[in-house]
Design a protein around this motif. Structure first.
Motif, PDB file in Angstrom:
ATOM      1  N   LYS A 161       0.864  -1.460   0.227  1.00  0.00           N
ATOM      2  CA  LYS A 161      -0.207  -0.152   0.118  1.00  0.00           C
ATOM      3  C   LYS A 161       1.089   1.251   0.258  1.00  0.00           C
ATOM      4  O   LYS A 161       0.554   2.405  -0.298  1.00  0.00           O
ATOM      5  CB  LYS A 161      -0.515  -0.163   0.965  1.00  0.00           C
ATOM      6  N   ALA A 162       1.890   1.300   1.048  1.00  0.00           N
ATOM      7  CA  ALA A 162       2.884   2.691   1.012  1.00  0.00           C
ATOM      8  C   ALA A 162       3.309   3.235  -0.307  1.00  0.00           C
ATOM      9  O   ALA A 162       4.124   3.677  -1.135  1.00  0.00           O
ATOM     10  CB  ALA A 162       3.909   2.123   2.222  1.00  0.00           C
ATOM     11  N   HIS A 163       3.903   1.539  -1.424  1.00  0.00           N
ATOM     12  CA  HIS A 163       4.624   1.702  -2.171  1.00  0.00           C
ATOM     13  C   HIS A 163       3.546   1.583  -3.695  1.00  0.00           C
ATOM     14  O   HIS A 163       4.196   1.867  -4.996  1.00  0.00           O
ATOM     15  CB  HIS A 163       5.750   0.990  -2.390  1.00  0.00           C
ATOM     16  N   ASN A 164       2.371   1.193  -3.425  1.00  0.00           N
ATOM     17  CA  ASN A 164       1.104   2.260  -4.545  1.00  0.00           C
ATOM     18  C   ASN A 164       1.894   0.125  -5.456  1.00  0.00           C
ATOM     19  O   ASN A 164       1.759   0.568  -6.751  1.00  0.00           O
ATOM     20  CB  ASN A 164       1.376   2.767  -6.054  1.00  0.00           C
ATOM     21  N   LEU A 165       2.179  -0.859  -5.088  1.00  0.00           N
ATOM     22  CA  LEU A 165       2.591  -1.733  -6.081  1.00  0.00           C
ATOM     23  C   LEU A 165       1.608  -3.096  -4.733  1.00  0.00           C
ATOM     24  O   LEU A 165       0.791  -3.078  -4.313  1.00  0.00           O
ATOM     25  CB  LEU A 165       3.552  -3.192  -5.067  1.00  0.00           C
ATOM     26  N   LEU A 166       1.288  -4.377  -6.179  1.00  0.00           N
ATOM     27  CA  LEU A 166       0.594  -4.985  -6.289  1.00  0.00           C
ATOM     28  C   LEU A 166       0.801  -6.507  -5.996  1.00  0.00           C
ATOM     29  O   LEU A 166       2.217  -6.521  -5.611  1.00  0.00           O
ATOM     30  CB  LEU A 166       0.034  -5.199  -7.867  1.00  0.00           C
ATOM     31  N   MET A 167       0.060  -6.620  -5.038  1.00  0.00           N
ATOM     32  CA  MET A 167       0.163  -8.023  -4.820  1.00  0.00           C
ATOM     33  C   MET A 167      -0.266  -9.274  -5.600  1.00  0.00           C
ATOM     34  O   MET A 167      -1.594  -9.628  -5.857  1.00  0.00           O
ATOM     35  CB  MET A 167      -0.272  -8.457  -3.147  1.00  0.00           C
ATOM     36  N   LEU A 168       0.693 -10.124  -6.279  1.00  0.00           N
ATOM     37  CA  LEU A 168      -0.041 -11.726  -6.707  1.00  0.00           C
ATOM     38  C   LEU A 168       1.002 -12.178  -5.707  1.00  0.00           C
ATOM     39  O   LEU A 168       2.163 -12.701  -5.613  1.00  0.00           O
ATOM     40  CB  LEU A 168       0.683 -11.305  -7.516  1.00  0.00           C
ATOM     41  N   ALA A 169      -0.115 -13.746  -5.215  1.00  0.00           N
ATOM     42  CA  ALA A 169       0.714 -14.509  -4.235  1.00  0.00           C
ATOM     43  C   ALA A 169       0.256 -16.042  -5.002  1.00  0.00           C
ATOM     44  O   ALA A 169      -0.133 -16.549  -6.168  1.00  0.00           O
ATOM     45  CB  ALA A 169      -1.062 -15.102  -2.913  1.00  0.00           C
ATOM     46  N   ASP A 170       1.774 -16.531  -4.882  1.00  0.00           N
ATOM     47  CA  ASP A 170       2.403 -17.674  -5.397  1.00  0.00           C
ATOM     48  C   ASP A 170       2.158 -18.563  -4.621  1.00  0.00           C
ATOM     49  O   ASP A 170       3.089 -18.553  -3.531  1.00  0.00           O
ATOM     50  CB  ASP A 170       3.568 -17.843  -5.527  1.00  0.00           C
ATOM     51  N   ALA A 171       1.072 -19.223  -4.319  1.00  0.00           N
ATOM     52  CA  ALA A 171       0.669 -20.174  -3.899  1.00  0.00           C
ATOM     53  C   ALA A 171       0.071 -21.747  -4.278  1.00  0.00           C
ATOM     54  O   ALA A 171      -0.742 -22.699  -4.646  1.00  0.00           O
ATOM     55  CB  ALA A 171      -1.189 -19.916  -3.086  1.00  0.00           C
ATOM     56  N   ALA A 172       1.328 -21.463  -5.472  1.00  0.00           N
ATOM     57  CA  ALA A 172       1.394 -23.044  -5.894  1.00  0.00           C
ATOM     58  C   ALA A 172       1.414 -24.332  -4.735  1.00  0.00           C
ATOM     59  O   ALA A 172       1.173 -25.104  -5.234  1.00  0.00           O
ATOM     60  CB  ALA A 172       2.678 -22.933  -6.691  1.00  0.00           C
ATOM     61  N   GLN A 173       2.138 -23.588  -3.379  1.00  0.00           N
ATOM     62  CA  GLN A 173       1.978 -25.077  -2.447  1.00  0.00           C
ATOM     63  C   GLN A 173       1.117 -25.074  -1.475  1.00  0.00           C
ATOM     64  O   GLN A 173       1.153 -26.055  -0.673  1.00  0.00           O
ATOM     65  CB  GLN A 173       3.352 -24.420  -2.395  1.00  0.00           C
ATOM     66  N   SER A 174       0.460 -23.379  -2.363  1.00  0.00           N
ATOM     67  CA  SER A 174      -0.216 -23.530  -0.239  1.00  0.00           C
ATOM     68  C   SER A 174      -2.291 -23.928   0.160  1.00  0.00           C
ATOM     69  O   SER A 174      -2.868 -23.102  -0.024  1.00  0.00           O
ATOM     70  CB  SER A 174      -0.125 -22.255   0.367  1.00  0.00           C
ATOM     71  N   PHE A 175      -2.336 -23.623  -1.497  1.00  0.00           N
ATOM     72  CA  PHE A 175      -4.023 -23.724  -1.380  1.00  0.00           C
ATOM     73  C   PHE A 175      -4.573 -24.828  -0.799  1.00  0.00           C
ATOM     74  O   PHE A 175      -3.966 -25.715  -0.453  1.00  0.00           O
ATOM     75  CB  PHE A 175      -4.255 -24.480  -3.552  1.00  0.00           C
ATOM     76  N   GLY A 176      -5.842 -24.029   0.450  1.00  0.00           N
ATOM     77  CA  GLY A 176      -6.331 -24.820   0.956  1.00  0.00           C
ATOM     78  C   GLY A 176      -5.382 -24.317   2.344  1.00  0.00           C
ATOM     79  O   GLY A 176      -7.032 -24.196   3.470  1.00  0.00           O
ATOM     80  N   ALA A 177      -4.547 -23.515   2.747  1.00  0.00           N
ATOM     81  CA  ALA A 177      -4.672 -23.157   3.609  1.00  0.00           C
ATOM     82  C   ALA A 177      -4.771 -21.977   4.295  1.00  0.00           C
ATOM     83  O   ALA A 177      -5.462 -21.028   3.798  1.00  0.00           O
ATOM     84  CB  ALA A 177      -2.747 -22.603   3.661  1.00  0.00           C
ATOM     85  N   SER A 178      -4.294 -21.081   5.249  1.00  0.00           N
ATOM     86  CA  SER A 178      -5.252 -20.072   5.694  1.00  0.00           C
ATOM     87  C   SER A 178      -4.644 -18.880   6.482  1.00  0.00           C
ATOM     88  O   SER A 178      -3.513 -19.154   7.075  1.00  0.00           O
ATOM     89  CB  SER A 178      -6.974 -20.729   5.820  1.00  0.00           C
ATOM     90  N   LEU A 179      -4.643 -17.871   6.551  1.00  0.00           N
ATOM     91  CA  LEU A 179      -4.421 -17.088   7.987  1.00  0.00           C
ATOM     92  C   LEU A 179      -5.446 -15.857   7.925  1.00  0.00           C
ATOM     93  O   LEU A 179      -6.550 -15.832   7.701  1.00  0.00           O
ATOM     94  CB  LEU A 179      -2.804 -15.717   6.723  1.00  0.00           C
ATOM     95  N   ASN A 180      -5.295 -16.151   9.514  1.00  0.00           N
ATOM     96  CA  ASN A 180      -6.419 -15.385  10.262  1.00  0.00           C
ATOM     97  C   ASN A 180      -8.062 -15.014   9.894  1.00  0.00           C
ATOM     98  O   ASN A 180      -8.343 -13.956   9.706  1.00  0.00           O
ATOM     99  CB  ASN A 180      -5.891 -13.841  10.188  1.00  0.00           C
TER     100      ASN A 180
END
Ligand SMILES: Cc1ncc(COP(=O)(O)O)c(C=O)c1O
Length: 387
Positions: A161-180
């Motif tokens: 947000k501070a640098h106006n950047l896009l976030m692209l998650a590489d979830a090749a290994q993590s589909f099915g996991a969660s955070l908070n």
């Protein structure tokens, strides 16, 4: 020990056991495709996309040919190219950086955190400074959820947000996991995953998907994955890819998705048993507060890795190394910039080793693995002491 009792054996990943568990439902699903004959964009493809989106809570799921294309399609949809900097962890599978180069942009390597092995926030900030110093335009961050555990998205998001950047998650290994409480697929602007056979949700061939809540970009991605031609348009409008998920793979994945929640729970049990048996013997992986992992790999840290791997192999325990080198050290990537001070990835690449991990690992086989690791570590230590 009773000599008549066969010693349990352990497969690194046991796809045959999973197949047996699914019974003939898989064959039936494939035969259904053979009967209706819509091998490209058959009804199973859109059904799978609907179910995957519902599974993780994302608004859109766009399937494609593999996880590498899933990443590349997002970079294409965002027009990321020459002069742009994309921040990637230095400790990942090569595809994460490869797609940035394929898009014509510059990957900038970021160090990882010592506990999670995922992108480190301070190093990311240093990498952004370095990219600017080199005259590059910071555009996107690709956090990787290494070994199945989500990266620290809240920290990365505040930097994005501070640098106006896009976030692209590489979830090749993590589909099915969660955070908070939020599932992977909803933690970034875009999420890319892979259905490579050994992934936690794997097909019987290549496959991948992109998740996003952005309606316009979802439409664009649908077009880009099929030569830049939108499903409702007669002609190609953009330069795209041929990156479709085969109907047969979609049919297989639909069957596997039914089992997936139970498999995730089984993987967690295997991880818990490893932690109990090996904590204090070797450095076992830790999962951060609020996070769950799908344990794409169970990766430990050992000294004298080659000797450790050889002794395990001789005792019938297969192991694998993810990854032998940090990306910045691979011959095709040495010219790209990296965060000042980056040093942890080389250390890790010399010490990580993954143990057998899958949902069908029987307790007896796992106890054999644990016993083997304990005795190999003991004898390597005794050897060092005797030298
Ligand atoms: C972190 C990471 N990114 C990207 C990929 C690429 O996925 P695929 O093999 O489906 O192209 C993989 C798969 O191995 C991976 O582990």
């Amino acid at each position: 020990m009773n000599k008549d009792r066969a010693r349990p054996t352990a497969a690194f990943i046991d796809l045959a056991a999973q197949r047996k568990h699914l019974g003939d439902s898989l064959e039936k699903a494939v035969i259904a495709v053979l009967r209706h004959g819509q091998y490209i964009f058959g009804p199973e493809v859109s059904e799978l996309e609907k179910r995957l989106a519902a599974f993780c809570g994302a608004k859109h799921c766009i399937s494609c040919a593999n996880g590498t294309d899933a990443l590349l399609l997002v970079l294409m949809a965002e027009g990321i190219g020459p002069g742009d900097a994309v921040f990637v962890p230095d400790f990942t599978f090569v595809a994460t950086a490869e797609v940035v180069v394929l898009a014509g942009a510059t990957p900038v390597f970021v160090d990882v955190h010592p506990d999670s092995f995922n992108m480190d926030r301070a190093s990311l900030e240093a990498a952004i400074g370095e990219a600017k110093r080199l005259g590059l335009k910071p555009r996107a961050i690709i956090p990787v959820d290494l070994y199945g555990q989500p990266a620290d998205y809240p920290a990365i998001e505040s930097i994005a947000k501070a640098h106006n950047l896009l976030m692209l998650a590489d979830a090749a290994q993590s589909f099915g996991a969660s955070l908070n409480g939020k599932k992977v697929g909803t933690l970034a602007d875009y999420t890319a995953t892979s259905f490579y056979p050994s992934k936690p949700l794997g097909g019987y061939g290549d496959g991948g998907a992109v998740f996003t809540d952005n309606d316009d970009k979802a439409k664009l991605l649908l077009s880009l994955r099929c030569h830049g031609k939108a499903p409702d348009k007669p002609e190609s409008e953009f330069v795209g890819l041929n990156s479709r998920l085969d109907t047969i793979q979609a049919a297989i994945l639909l069957e596997k998705l039914r089992l997936f929640p139970a498999e995730i729970a089984a993987r967690q049990k295997v991880a818990d048993r490893y932690a109990e048996g090996l904590g204090g013997v070797v450095q076992v992986p830790s999962v951060g507060e609020g996070a769950t992992s799908v344990w794409a790999q169970y990766t430990i840290i050992v000294d004298r890795r080659d000797d450790f791997a050889k002794a395990c192999r001789e005792a019938g325990v297969p192991t694998a190394i993810h990854y032998l080198n940090p990306i910045h050290a691979l011959p095709s990537y040495t010219e790209y910039p990296k965060a000042p001070g980056l040093h942890r990835t080389g250390w890790l690449a010399r010490r990580v080793i993954s143990l057998p991990m899958h949902a069908y690992l029987a307790p007896e086989a796992q106890d054999m693995i644990i016993g083997t690791v304990q005795s190999v570590v003991r004898s390597l230590k005794a050897g060092v002491a005797a030298e």
